[in-house]
Design an enzyme around this catalytic site. Sequence first.
Site, short mmCIF file in Angstrom:
data_model
loop_
_atom_site.label_atom_id
_atom_site.label_comp_id
_atom_site.label_asym_id
_atom_site.label_seq_id
_atom_site.Cartn_x
_atom_site.Cartn_y
_atom_site.Cartn_z
N ILE A 1 29.40 44.84 37.16
CA ILE A 1 30.61 44.70 36.62
C ILE A 1 31.48 45.07 37.85
CG2 ILE A 1 30.65 47.24 36.06
CD1 ILE A 1 32.20 46.41 33.49
N CYS A 2 32.61 44.53 37.74
CA CYS A 2 33.70 44.54 38.88
C CYS A 2 35.04 44.99 38.02
CB CYS A 2 33.77 43.53 39.86
SG CYS A 2 34.43 42.07 39.42
N ARG A 3 36.24 44.65 38.60
CA ARG A 3 37.46 44.81 37.87
C ARG A 3 37.59 43.64 36.81
NH1 ARG A 3 42.43 42.76 37.95
NH2 ARG A 3 42.13 41.57 39.91
N MET B 1 35.83 45.51 34.23
CA MET B 1 36.12 46.77 33.61
C MET B 1 37.44 46.48 32.78
SD MET B 1 34.15 49.30 34.25
CE MET B 1 35.32 50.62 33.81
#
Length: 116
Positions: free
Chosen positions: A66-68, A94
């Site tokens: 996961i990232c932004r 996120m």
Amino acid sequence: MVSPADIPTVAVRDLPKDGVALLDVREDDEWAAGHVPGAKHIPMGELPARVGELDDLPDDQPVYVICRSGGRSARAAAWLNASGWDAVNVAGGMGSWKQEGRPMVGDHAGVDPEVL
């Protein structure tokens, strides 16, 4: 080069609520502002040097990355898969995690966690 269509991807709403091996590849300031409780944090730029830290994750399930918003995590998942890992990109990152009302914690006392 791996096509985005070839990267395994899952929507946040389709992730189990508990027991997911989650790797957050955002930068330190993004992590400190708000992250998933229990996630492992390795910024994307440090992943090749620190990939051994993933050895303590369960090997009977994929590593969800996961990232932004899903871009960096897609690249990290592609690299991990090419390196022999079973990695799945978390679509929407996120931002989607927060929209789905999933739990978040931050490193700043008295400040609500947020997605940078």
